[in-house]
Enzyme design. Structure first.
Site, PDB file in Angstrom:
ATOM      1  N   GLU A 248      45.033 125.622 -37.250  1.00 25.92           N
ATOM      2  CA  GLU A 248      45.368 124.690 -36.180  1.00 25.92           C
ATOM      3  C   GLU A 248      44.239 123.694 -35.988  1.00 25.92           C
ATOM      4  O   GLU A 248      43.151 123.832 -36.562  1.00 25.92           O
ATOM      5  CB  GLU A 248      45.665 125.443 -34.873  1.00 25.92           C
ATOM      6  CG  GLU A 248      46.946 126.250 -34.936  1.00 25.92           C
ATOM      7  CD  GLU A 248      47.330 126.868 -33.591  1.00 25.92           C
ATOM      8  OE1 GLU A 248      46.610 126.632 -32.604  1.00 25.92           O
ATOM      9  OE2 GLU A 248      48.349 127.579 -33.542  1.00 25.92           O
TER      10      GLU A 248
ATOM     11  N   HIS B 175      48.824 118.986 -23.848  1.00 24.15           N
ATOM     12  CA  HIS B 175      49.310 119.279 -25.194  1.00 24.15           C
ATOM     13  C   HIS B 175      49.974 118.025 -25.737  1.00 24.15           C
ATOM     14  O   HIS B 175      50.780 117.396 -25.059  1.00 24.15           O
ATOM     15  CB  HIS B 175      50.307 120.437 -25.181  1.00 24.15           C
ATOM     16  CG  HIS B 175      50.521 121.034 -26.536  1.00 24.15           C
ATOM     17  ND1 HIS B 175      51.236 120.382 -27.516  1.00 24.15           N
ATOM     18  CD2 HIS B 175      50.100 122.193 -27.083  1.00 24.15           C
ATOM     19  CE1 HIS B 175      51.244 121.128 -28.607  1.00 24.15           C
ATOM     20  NE2 HIS B 175      50.558 122.237 -28.372  1.00 24.15           N
TER      21      HIS B 175
ATOM     22  N   ARG C 133      42.991 118.373 -29.643  1.00 19.62           N
ATOM     23  CA  ARG C 133      44.166 118.001 -28.867  1.00 19.62           C
ATOM     24  C   ARG C 133      43.943 116.774 -27.997  1.00 19.62           C
ATOM     25  O   ARG C 133      44.855 115.954 -27.819  1.00 19.62           O
ATOM     26  CB  ARG C 133      44.587 119.184 -27.984  1.00 19.62           C
ATOM     27  CG  ARG C 133      45.267 120.295 -28.757  1.00 19.62           C
ATOM     28  CD  ARG C 133      45.589 121.449 -27.848  1.00 19.62           C
ATOM     29  NE  ARG C 133      46.381 122.453 -28.562  1.00 19.62           N
ATOM     30  CZ  ARG C 133      46.699 123.643 -28.049  1.00 19.62           C
ATOM     31  NH1 ARG C 133      46.304 123.967 -26.831  1.00 19.62           N
ATOM     32  NH2 ARG C 133      47.417 124.500 -28.746  1.00 19.62           N
TER      33      ARG C 133
ATOM     34  N   HIS D  22      48.965 121.134 -20.050  1.00 20.75           N
ATOM     35  CA  HIS D  22      49.106 122.389 -20.790  1.00 20.75           C
ATOM     36  C   HIS D  22      48.104 123.458 -20.362  1.00 20.75           C
ATOM     37  O   HIS D  22      48.471 124.622 -20.239  1.00 20.75           O
ATOM     38  CB  HIS D  22      48.933 122.100 -22.278  1.00 20.75           C
ATOM     39  CG  HIS D  22      49.181 123.257 -23.191  1.00 20.75           C
ATOM     40  ND1 HIS D  22      50.373 123.946 -23.200  1.00 20.75           N
ATOM     41  CD2 HIS D  22      48.394 123.849 -24.129  1.00 20.75           C
ATOM     42  CE1 HIS D  22      50.319 124.910 -24.109  1.00 20.75           C
ATOM     43  NE2 HIS D  22      49.132 124.876 -24.677  1.00 20.75           N
TER      44      HIS D  22
ATOM     45  N   ARG E 286      39.478 122.976 -24.609  1.00 25.46           N
ATOM     46  CA  ARG E 286      39.732 124.296 -25.196  1.00 25.46           C
ATOM     47  C   ARG E 286      40.092 124.174 -26.677  1.00 25.46           C
ATOM     48  O   ARG E 286      40.937 123.360 -27.054  1.00 25.46           O
ATOM     49  CB  ARG E 286      40.872 124.977 -24.437  1.00 25.46           C
ATOM     50  CG  ARG E 286      41.304 126.319 -25.002  1.00 25.46           C
ATOM     51  CD  ARG E 286      42.437 126.893 -24.184  1.00 25.46           C
ATOM     52  NE  ARG E 286      43.649 126.121 -24.302  1.00 25.46           N
ATOM     53  CZ  ARG E 286      44.698 126.472 -25.057  1.00 25.46           C
ATOM     54  NH1 ARG E 286      44.654 127.581 -25.781  1.00 25.46           N
ATOM     55  NH2 ARG E 286      45.777 125.728 -25.086  1.00 25.46           N
TER      56      ARG E 286
ATOM     57  N   LEU F 152      44.673 133.053 -25.466  1.00 27.99           N
ATOM     58  CA  LEU F 152      45.170 134.434 -25.532  1.00 27.99           C
ATOM     59  C   LEU F 152      44.032 135.394 -25.833  1.00 27.99           C
ATOM     60  O   LEU F 152      43.940 136.482 -25.248  1.00 27.99           O
ATOM     61  CB  LEU F 152      46.261 134.557 -26.593  1.00 27.99           C
ATOM     62  CG  LEU F 152      47.624 133.927 -26.276  1.00 27.99           C
ATOM     63  CD1 LEU F 152      48.554 134.044 -27.474  1.00 27.99           C
ATOM     64  CD2 LEU F 152      48.257 134.558 -25.048  1.00 27.99           C
TER      65      LEU F 152
END
Length: 556
Positions: free
Chosen positions: A124, A245, A289, A350, A385, A391
């Protein structure tokens, strides 16, 4: 805390952070009460499609190309100079144990060829190697929630965990001065207020995506824990850093199209079919992002408001359906066949990097109060982030909080000055707004707040827009009453004012905070900001959780 017995712990929130904390605290012999605002699985965790970042080189079937220093370096780079490096290192160091714990609780991460084969690890944006674990393709959060919730329900049946369902946090209970938090005032499913006593309260209430009209968050993400902590005198940090996002479906519901789609090769195109991100960043669609979101907004403005599109047509129908079943089904429900045509996308709120200021073990500045997950600001995420670290943070930090409970080393002390937030504008003799009230133009309070936040503190910001936003928020009156909507809207308004103050004070662009009037980072501002608010002590003498329930104490 009472040193002669295990503390009674109230955990507020039933996502990955709250469930992990509750399960680990139960395993350590604590008396634990878990309060969930909605259904136990109505969380942001369920919506996490992309996966969980983890450094698995030391585990069987792990990523041999990865190293702890690489994951640390990627996280620090994304954080744009504001990460707390000790917290980042603790996160990465705990990742292998987090994976093992999740598998022990029953999470089935995807593997290349069945049990015992290597994990499927995706790439990612801003990650230097593929290290994103997935479960059920794009249903990682749902699988983690399922497994943790099954374990929690098992603990409830065994009498080791008490669960309060449909229970909303209204306020934290704390006496004057340096008194600790002693529990919480909550609104039960019967509409009645009650108190829950506790030696320690752990807030795991998630973020505040409902500050904005476009968000990937669950409807219950209204910042309840952060607002309650502010009223109780806790210090908050980094509230100006809101991650948008880049690719939510530009349609009602703002369904998230996971970043992992771009990791597999999908590209973004403007109205003319051109891949515009190649001009903005060397990693193009895999840039951080914040970069991608800003470029999408700028391109949309340049083409008269028309959306950009995500083009995954080169990946093939069979691959898309197998690798991203959740996204595939959602898009087809909207009448879109993304294997044959690009789909319109827009940035959406997000993740909140800021929150209640804590140390790496979740201690806040208030005795007896802890925070974990998105509502906490440990400094792990800095100004932006790194994709799929959240998570992991919920599992690692949840376990750390549980291990630290009962070991009272005193509250967290921020490494920097704490500024007072501006006081809420005086309404004179005006009464609080009635529940469900509208503004002077007849617009419902929440809608008015959300539209103002999107315009003034959205993806692109400037001083004039922030000043206008502060003025607009100053015209909105917090509602009275103890119904859920009123409690949420009061907290959202408090939090909106705090975000606006933090964004106004940071006169630079850094990470997810982009100021058009200050487009570059300022080395002199490469430091975190800490804030506190006027403290409201619940008096518990009124039938209404409005201002007449609070004794006000000056900030800081």
């Amino acid at each position: 805390m009472n040193a002669t017995r295990s503390p009674r712990v109230l955990v507020v929130g039933s996502g990955v952070a709250g469930l992990t904390t509750a399960l680990e605290a139960c395993a350590r012999g604590h008396e634990v009460v878990l309060a969930a605002k909605d259904a136990l699985d109505a969380t942001n965790t369920v919506r996490a499609q992309g996966g969980m970042a983890a450094m698995t080189a030391g585990l069987p079937g792990g990523q041999p190309r990865d190293r702890a220093e690489l994951h640390v370096a990627d996280t620090l780079a994304a954080g744009a100079g504001l990460c707390e490096e000790p917290a980042v290192r603790a996160l990465v160091a705990g990742s292998a144990a987090a994976v093992a714990d999740l598998e022990r609780w029953g999470v089935a991460f995807d593997r290349t060829a069945g049990p015992g084969s290597p994990w499927v690890e995706g790439l990612e944006g801003a990650h230097s190697v593929p290290r994103i674990l997935h479960a059920g393709g794009d249903a990682t959060g749902r699988e983690i929630q399922r497994a943790l919730l099954a374990a929690a329900l098992g603990a409830e049946r065994a009498g080791r965990l008490e669960i309060l369902r449909h229970t909303l946090l209204v306020d934290l209970l704390r006496g004057p001065g340096d008194a600790p938090v002693t529990g919480a005032l909550v609104l039960g499913p019967d509409g009645l207020l009650r108190t829950v006593a506790a030696d320690a309260v752990v807030l795991a209430t998630g973020g505040a995506g409902q500050l904005y009209p476009h968000t990937t968050n669950a409807p219950g993400a209204t910042g309840d824990g952060i607002a309650a902590a502010l009223r109780a005198g806790a210090v908050v940090a980094d509230l100006e850093f809101v991650q948008f996002h880049p690719t939510a479906l530009a349609a009602p519901g703002c369904f998230l199209v996971t970043e992992a789609v771009r990791g597999e090769g999908a590209v973004l195109r403007d109205a003319g079919g051109r891949r515009f991100l190649r001009d903005a960043h060397p990693r193009a669609e895999l840039a951080p992002r914040d970069v991608v979101a800003r470029e999408i907004v700028r391109r949309c403005l340049a083409q008269g408001g028309r959306p950009v599109v995500l083009d995954a047509t080169g990946l093939g129908r069979q691959f898309l359906a197998a690798r991203f079943p959740t996204v595939d089904a959602a898009l087809r429900a909207h009448g879109l066949d993304w294997s044959r045509e690009p789909v319109p996308v827009t940035p959406a709120a997000h993740y909140l990097m800021g929150g209640i200021a804590t140390d790496p073990d979740g201690r806040t500045t208030v005795p007896g109060l802890w925070a974990v997950g998105e509502c906490a600001a440990t400094g792990v995420h800095g100004a932006n982030r790194l994709a799929s670290n959240s998570l992991l943070e919920g599992v690692v930090l949840g376990a750390r909080v549980a291990a630290a409970l009962g070991h009272d080393r005193g509250p967290f002390v921020p490494r920097g000055p704490v500024r007072p937030l501006p006081a809420a504008p005086s309404t004179g003799t005006a009464a609080p707004a009635a529940p469900g009230a509208s503004d002077d133009d007849g617009v419902p309070l929440r809608s008015a707040l959300q539209e103002a936040m999107w315009a003034g503190a959205g993806v692109l910001r400037d001083g004039l827009g922030l000043a206008a936003l502060a003025g607009r928020l100053g015209t909105l009156r917090a509602p009275a009453g103890t119904d859920r909507r009123s409690v949420e809207d009061r907290g959202l308004l408090e939090l909106a004012r705090a975000v606006t103050a933090a964004a106004t004070a940071r006169t630079e662009s850094r990470g997810a905070h982009a100021r058009e009037d200050h487009p570059h980072p300022d080395p002199a501002l490469a430091t975190r900001t800490f804030w506190c608010a006027e403290r409201h002590v619940p008096l518990l003498t009124s039938a209404h959780a409005s201002d007449d329930m609070h004794e006000r104490i000056p900030a800081c």
